[in-house]
Write an enzyme that holds these catalytic residues in place. Structure first.
Site, PDB file in Angstrom:
ATOM      1  N   GLU A  64       4.131  32.814  10.812  1.00 53.31           N
ATOM      2  CA  GLU A  64       3.969  31.762  11.814  1.00 53.31           C
ATOM      3  C   GLU A  64       4.226  32.360  13.202  1.00 53.31           C
ATOM      4  O   GLU A  64       5.302  32.908  13.451  1.00 53.31           O
ATOM      5  CB  GLU A  64       4.984  30.653  11.528  1.00 53.31           C
ATOM      6  CG  GLU A  64       4.867  29.474  12.447  1.00 53.31           C
ATOM      7  CD  GLU A  64       5.887  28.380  12.136  1.00 53.31           C
ATOM      8  OE1 GLU A  64       7.058  28.715  11.852  1.00 53.31           O
ATOM      9  OE2 GLU A  64       5.522  27.204  12.186  1.00 53.31           O
ATOM     10  N   CYS A 107       4.358  22.798  14.252  1.00 47.24           N
ATOM     11  CA  CYS A 107       4.585  23.311  12.896  1.00 47.24           C
ATOM     12  C   CYS A 107       3.312  23.269  12.061  1.00 47.24           C
ATOM     13  O   CYS A 107       3.091  24.127  11.222  1.00 47.24           O
ATOM     14  CB  CYS A 107       5.704  22.537  12.220  1.00 47.24           C
ATOM     15  SG  CYS A 107       5.477  20.769  12.327  1.00 47.24           S
ATOM     16  N   GLY A 147      12.817  22.409  11.946  1.00 46.26           N
ATOM     17  CA  GLY A 147      12.971  23.672  12.663  1.00 46.26           C
ATOM     18  C   GLY A 147      12.413  24.813  11.837  1.00 46.26           C
ATOM     19  O   GLY A 147      11.514  24.621  11.018  1.00 46.26           O
ATOM     20  N   GLY A 154      16.308  26.432   7.934  1.00 47.30           N
ATOM     21  CA  GLY A 154      16.220  25.461   6.836  1.00 47.30           C
ATOM     22  C   GLY A 154      16.874  26.019   5.577  1.00 47.30           C
ATOM     23  O   GLY A 154      17.625  25.327   4.882  1.00 47.30           O
ATOM     24  N   THR A 204      11.997  27.986   9.164  1.00 48.77           N
ATOM     25  CA  THR A 204      12.267  28.154   7.737  1.00 48.77           C
ATOM     26  C   THR A 204      13.588  28.896   7.483  1.00 48.77           C
ATOM     27  O   THR A 204      14.367  28.463   6.627  1.00 48.77           O
ATOM     28  CB  THR A 204      11.058  28.833   7.053  1.00 48.77           C
ATOM     29  OG1 THR A 204       9.954  27.917   7.150  1.00 48.77           O
ATOM     30  CG2 THR A 204      11.312  29.130   5.590  1.00 48.77           C
TER      31      THR A 204
HETATM   32  P1  NDP Z   1      15.572  26.890  14.961  1.00 53.86           P
HETATM   33  O1  NDP Z   1      15.233  26.550  13.572  1.00 53.86           O
HETATM   34  O2  NDP Z   1      16.556  27.964  15.191  1.00 53.86           O
HETATM   35  O3  NDP Z   1      16.112  25.584  15.708  1.00 53.86           O
HETATM   36  C1  NDP Z   1      15.847  24.246  15.340  1.00 53.86           C
HETATM   37  C2  NDP Z   1      17.112  23.395  15.539  1.00 53.86           C
HETATM   38  O4  NDP Z   1      18.137  23.845  14.645  1.00 53.86           O
HETATM   39  C3  NDP Z   1      17.705  23.505  16.915  1.00 53.86           C
HETATM   40  O5  NDP Z   1      18.305  22.268  17.260  1.00 53.86           O
HETATM   41  C4  NDP Z   1      18.757  24.579  16.731  1.00 53.86           C
HETATM   42  O6  NDP Z   1      19.741  24.537  17.711  1.00 53.86           O
HETATM   43  C5  NDP Z   1      19.309  24.228  15.381  1.00 53.86           C
HETATM   44  N1  NDP Z   1      19.956  25.324  14.676  1.00 53.86           N
HETATM   45  C6  NDP Z   1      19.853  26.658  14.890  1.00 53.86           C
HETATM   46  N2  NDP Z   1      20.598  27.338  13.991  1.00 53.86           N
HETATM   47  C7  NDP Z   1      21.166  26.415  13.185  1.00 53.86           C
HETATM   48  C8  NDP Z   1      22.023  26.487  12.042  1.00 53.86           C
HETATM   49  N3  NDP Z   1      22.422  27.639  11.523  1.00 53.86           N
HETATM   50  N4  NDP Z   1      22.397  25.339  11.449  1.00 53.86           N
HETATM   51  C9  NDP Z   1      21.967  24.148  11.914  1.00 53.86           C
HETATM   52  N5  NDP Z   1      21.171  24.019  12.994  1.00 53.86           N
HETATM   53  C10 NDP Z   1      20.752  25.140  13.613  1.00 53.86           C
HETATM   54  O7  NDP Z   1      14.277  27.212  15.741  1.00 53.86           O
HETATM   55  P2  NDP Z   1      14.196  28.087  17.069  1.00 53.86           P
HETATM   56  O8  NDP Z   1      14.428  27.211  18.204  1.00 53.86           O
HETATM   57  O9  NDP Z   1      15.063  29.286  17.047  1.00 53.86           O
HETATM   58  O10 NDP Z   1      12.722  28.588  16.953  1.00 53.86           O
HETATM   59  C11 NDP Z   1      12.454  29.758  16.181  1.00 53.86           C
HETATM   60  C12 NDP Z   1      11.169  29.624  15.435  1.00 53.86           C
HETATM   61  O11 NDP Z   1      11.244  28.511  14.559  1.00 53.86           O
HETATM   62  C13 NDP Z   1       9.944  29.316  16.263  1.00 53.86           C
HETATM   63  O12 NDP Z   1       9.349  30.420  16.817  1.00 53.86           O
HETATM   64  C14 NDP Z   1       9.071  28.680  15.237  1.00 53.86           C
HETATM   65  O13 NDP Z   1       8.437  29.648  14.473  1.00 53.86           O
HETATM   66  C15 NDP Z   1      10.011  27.933  14.363  1.00 53.86           C
HETATM   67  N6  NDP Z   1      10.108  26.502  14.692  1.00 53.86           N
HETATM   68  C16 NDP Z   1       9.486  25.630  13.872  1.00 53.86           C
HETATM   69  C17 NDP Z   1       9.516  24.298  14.163  1.00 53.86           C
HETATM   70  C18 NDP Z   1       8.839  23.304  13.308  1.00 53.86           C
HETATM   71  O14 NDP Z   1       8.591  22.190  13.753  1.00 53.86           O
HETATM   72  N7  NDP Z   1       8.551  23.612  12.075  1.00 53.86           N
HETATM   73  C19 NDP Z   1      10.181  23.777  15.333  1.00 53.86           C
HETATM   74  C20 NDP Z   1      10.854  24.781  16.126  1.00 53.86           C
HETATM   75  C21 NDP Z   1      10.808  26.082  15.781  1.00 53.86           C
HETATM   76  P3  NDP Z   1      19.492  25.388  19.058  1.00 53.86           P
HETATM   77  O15 NDP Z   1      18.119  25.120  19.527  1.00 53.86           O
HETATM   78  O16 NDP Z   1      20.466  24.822  19.964  1.00 53.86           O
HETATM   79  O17 NDP Z   1      19.706  26.803  18.646  1.00 53.86           O
END
Ligand code: NDP
Length: 788
Positions: free
Chosen positions: A396, A300, A244, A249, A246
């Site tokens: 990004e 990503c 997900g 993360g 950064t």
């Molecule tokens: P997030 O990092 O918020 O979400 C990824 C996953 O983590 C989802 O399942 C989300 O749940 C979950 N999550 C959110 N907050 C927490 C937390 N505090 N602890 C544990 N898990 C959590 O990405 P977003 O969906 O908000 O996207 C935002 C931006 O992230 C995008 O615009 C992009 O830039 C980047 N992104 C990068 C990705 C990659 O592959 N590197 C993939 C997706 C996004 P939920 O969706 O239910 O909130």
């Protein structure tokens, strides 16, 4: 003429894929989903509910219940309960289950592809030809690993219960990347899909039942970020695997600090797409289409930063603009559509506002069609006339937006490519393979594609460095994320020094050991020193009390010593052998000191000294033998997995067996080409500083090993937060480890933390081996297709 006009203006008619099977399946589920726990569906009528919508037309597809703490507890408990039987099933038993999952997934390819497109908005062409086949391949590939696990990973054991959190951009593929290796290696799991895209995971839960996955082995919970946070921090979870953003993360790194969990993070990127003047420009244009407009740029590793050599910039941009006019976007279920809908209104707004506000800083936007906000269609976009520091070049965007800048020389291209806080992927376009293979190792990223982009396969590791996270998914390297070394035996802590006296043990001239920085013995910045006591409590030596500035100086000395990381394994081996030679000359001195400092007998001290010499030999041996791999990837080309030094490693040494433990860590890190900043534990700091004379006589280049003494906790925390340190190995007490892991989130450096007394350093099985070498490197996968 009329004929030619008609020919030139031919339009594709639409070729809609039917969604009726997917809609019927959703209707069968009453378009509502709870959680898949312990092999059955858990529903709670009072739970918070969230709609799941089709981003291309905003129609509601289903609703999901959002997990609260009790649901997360139940899922983790189910995974814990299922663990012993799943492990007892053995490699063959697990291989059969994974094979059955692959087969069932393959049999339902069309249903999965359509459901994915409905849920996520990606073109059916991509879900059908990329997402689903790659997911199927992942299960087949890992069925094989399960079968040969006992032989190939004999010294390892499963981590236990795994918590997995995945994003919305490749919902099924990310699920496969997470679940297949975890199951293959004998772990059970709880996975949380993104709240926007849970549907293929729900269908996969049904497949688990069909394929005979034992109850509780795979648990799937629905929920928002809060449920992810609960899962990551849950004390019943032994490993967290996250893909997900950064910022999330980093939050997970902080939340899990000190919990003793394994962690892998696959985060964001701003990957460079480098086009040299000797590239095939038409191929490069097609490569750009795959790099930034595949999956609407919600990838990503999207090639979102085009770096083009100035001599061909205009030609390439002209060709690209022409090609953009032929990109079709619209209904994702239409098989002739190239670009579908962004995943949600929120994501649309995020992309749009980043571009709008970014353009206020400068830049020219080129788009070939109008946006369609109600259907989340963001037009393919190209931004030119920007500087490298421009926010749209650095941040990004995660949408179909390409930013282009130019360079003049090869070295400028490398430094522009590396001028990013991310380090996920890069592609290099040149018809000169010598040039491409010269540039590839210089790029700081986990993946490099040559004359191609966005290639993935189960046999090949994927993952990043820097703020793109750590850990790999796929291939042999991905399996270690779900394993831990077997056979470590915790040791009795050394007995405490009972009474410290201020009296010096000897009548010799006062001896204050200095730091070793940049090849010189250096006084502490603070001017303060601290005593080091013998096992009986007398003062043996004085050592410096380091502070932030000493750490800064040590790190900059290590930065300057970068030639070491590029040196040949043979050279590094020679120096390690030379260290052994010079250490051997000081046998009696070190044995006496070991006895004085540890209170051990002469026999024990001799055994530790002998093991130290052997360790230097072990890693001198490995320096030119720990090779990479050529992965067997199903395409015409070679995919090389190259081990590369992490760069600058901070090493915090344990109290247990102080000489052999320190030498083991130093030698393993050096063998793989790392430069070191070492913090010696307080109690044996003098013993470690005595090694300086060995280093000085062994042709060790200045700055490759730097040693600072003082408060271990303070210095370790300083190093954990230092932006130029790439990784930290820390043997220490629980509080120091917690601080190190928490602080490391600042730049997401890799950590390898252990209790002071976690192992028997004199045992070859526990104190040396490939696990140390693996921790000293990053694997870079370089994809080189061949043929015209
Ligand atoms: P997030 O990092 O918020 O979400 C990824 C996953 O983590 C989802 O399942 C989300 O749940 C979950 N999550 C959110 N907050 C927490 C937390 N505090 N602890 C544990 N898990 C959590 O990405 P977003 O969906 O908000 O996207 C935002 C931006 O992230 C995008 O615009 C992009 O830039 C980047 N992104 C990068 C990705 C990659 O592959 N590197 C993939 C997706 C996004 P939920 O969706 O239910 O909130």
């Amino acid at each position: 003429m009329i004929l030619m006009d008609n020919f030139n203006n031919l339009e594709y008619s639409s070729a809609l894929e039917s969604s009726s099977e997917a809609q019927a399946w959703l209707a069968e589920q009453n378009t509502h989903f709870g959680h898949f726990i312990n092999g059955s569906w858990l529903h709670n009528e009072t739970a918070d509910i969230m709609p799941v919508t089709n981003p291309a037309n905003t129609e509601q597809l289903a609703t999901i219940e959002l997990a609260d703490a009790s649901v997360v507890d139940a899922a983790v408990a189910a995974a814990q309960k299922a663990l012993p039987a799943w492990q007892a099933l053995g490699g063959m038993g697990r291989a059969k289950v994974l094979y059955a999952l692959a087969r069932s997934l393959q049999k339902h390819t069309r249903l999965f592809a359509v459901l994915e497109t409905l849920d996520n908005g990606k073109p059916i062409r991509e879900s059908r030809d990329a997402d689903v086949p790659l997911a199927v391949r992942h299960f087949y590939h890992h069925a094989g690993w399960a079968k040969i696990q006992a032989e190939e990973f004999a010294d390892y054991q499963p981590v236990g219960v795994v918590g997995q959190i995945i994003p919305w951009n490749f919902p099924l593929l990310m699920l496969a990347w997470k679940i297949a290796p975890a199951l293959a290696m004998g772990n059970t799991l709880v996975i949380k899909p993104a709240e926007q895209t849970p549907l293929t995971a729900m269908l996969f839960a049904h497949l688990c039942v069909q394929a005979g996955v034992p109850a509780g082995v795979v648990n799937i919970i629905n929920g928002a970020g809060q449920a992810g946070a609960l899962l990551a921090a849950h004390e019943g979870v032994n490993k967290v695997a996250f893909t997900g953003s950064t910022p999330v993360g980093k939050a997970i790194r902080q939340a899990t600090a000190g919990q003793g969990k394994k962690l892998s993070l696959e985060l964001g990127g701003k990957s460079a797409f480098i086009v040299f003047e000797d590239a095939d420009l038409d191929a490069a244009v097609e490569g750009i289409v795959d790099a930034i407009w595949f999956n609407q740029g919600e990838v990503c590793c999207a090639g979102s930063r085009l770096l083009v050599q100035a001599s061909v910039e205009q030609r390439l941009i002209a060709k690209l603009k022409e090609r953009m006019q032929n990109l079709s976007y619209g209904n994702p279920l239409d098989k002739s559509v190239d670009i579908g809908a962004l995943v949600s209104q929120e994501q649309y707004q995020r992309v749009d506002s980043m571009v709008t506000s970014g353009l206020e800083t400068g830049g020219e936007l080129y788009q070939t069609c109008e946006a369609n906000i109600s259907a989340n269609y963001y037009p393919p976009s190209l931004i030119t006339d920007v500087e490298t520091s421009h926010p749209l070049v650095q941040e990004e965007i995660f949408g179909p937006v390409l930013v282009a800048i130019s360079f003049r020389t090869q070295s400028e291209a490398v430094s522009l490519a590396n001028n990013s806080r991310f380090g996920l992927a890069c592609s290099i376009w040149s018809e000169n393979i010598n040039r491409a293979l010269d540039v590839a190792p210089k790029i700081k990223s986990g993946v490099v594609w040559i004359n191609t982009h966005n290639q993935f396969d189960a046999a090949c590791g994927f993952g990043g460095v820097k703020e793109s996270g750590f850990g790999r998914e796929g291939g042999r390297e991905g399996l270690y994320e779900y394993l831990k070394p077997a056979g470590l035996k915790a040791q009795k802590p050394l007995s405490k020094i009972k009474e410290r006296s201020a009296r010096s043990l000897s009548d010799n001239i006062d001896h204050t050991l200095k730091f070793y920085i940049g090849g010189k013995q250096v006084r502490p910045d603070s001017g303060h020193s601290q005593p080091v006591y013998s096992a009986k409590g007398g003062v043996v030596d004085w050592v410096g009390s380091g502070n932030r500035k000493d750490i800064r100086n040590a790190v900059s000395a290590a930065v300057k010593a970068s030639a070491w990381s590029g040196s040949a394994g043979h050279t590094r081996a020679q120096i390690l052998y030379f260290m052994a030679e010079n250490l051997a000359l000081r046998e009696s001195e070190f044995i006496t000191k070991l006895q004085t400092m540890t209170g051990h007998s002469a026999k024990q001290a001799k055994a530790e000294f002998t093991a130290s010499i052997e360790r230097l030999f072990t890693y001198a041996a490995w320096a030119d033998k720990y090779d990479g791999n050529v992965h067997n990837v199903p395409y015409r080309g070679v995919t090389m997995a190259l081990p590369e030094a992490k760069g600058i490693l901070a090493i915090v040494t344990p109290e247990q067996s102080p000489l052999v433990s320190s030498i083991s860590l130093i030698a393993a890190a050096l063998a793989m080409g790392n430069r070191i900043v070492l913090v010696a534990n307080e109690r044996f700091a003098n013993l470690i500083l005595d090694l300086v004379q060995v280093l000085e006589t062994s042709d060790m280049p200045a700055g490759v090993v730097n040693i600072v003494t003082g408060s271990r906790q303070d210095l370790a925390t300083q190093l954990a937060g230092h932006a130029e340190v790439d990784g930290i190995w820390c043997w220490a007490d629980a509080e120091t480890i917690k601080q190190v892991e928490y602080t490391s989130a600042e730049n997401l450096k890799t950590t390898w933390c252990h209790d002071d007394n976690d192992r028997d350093w004199l045992s070859d099985k526990q104190g040396e081996g490939k696990e140390f070498l693996r921790q000293a490197i990053e694997v870079k996968n370089i994809w080189t297709p061949y043929g015209d």
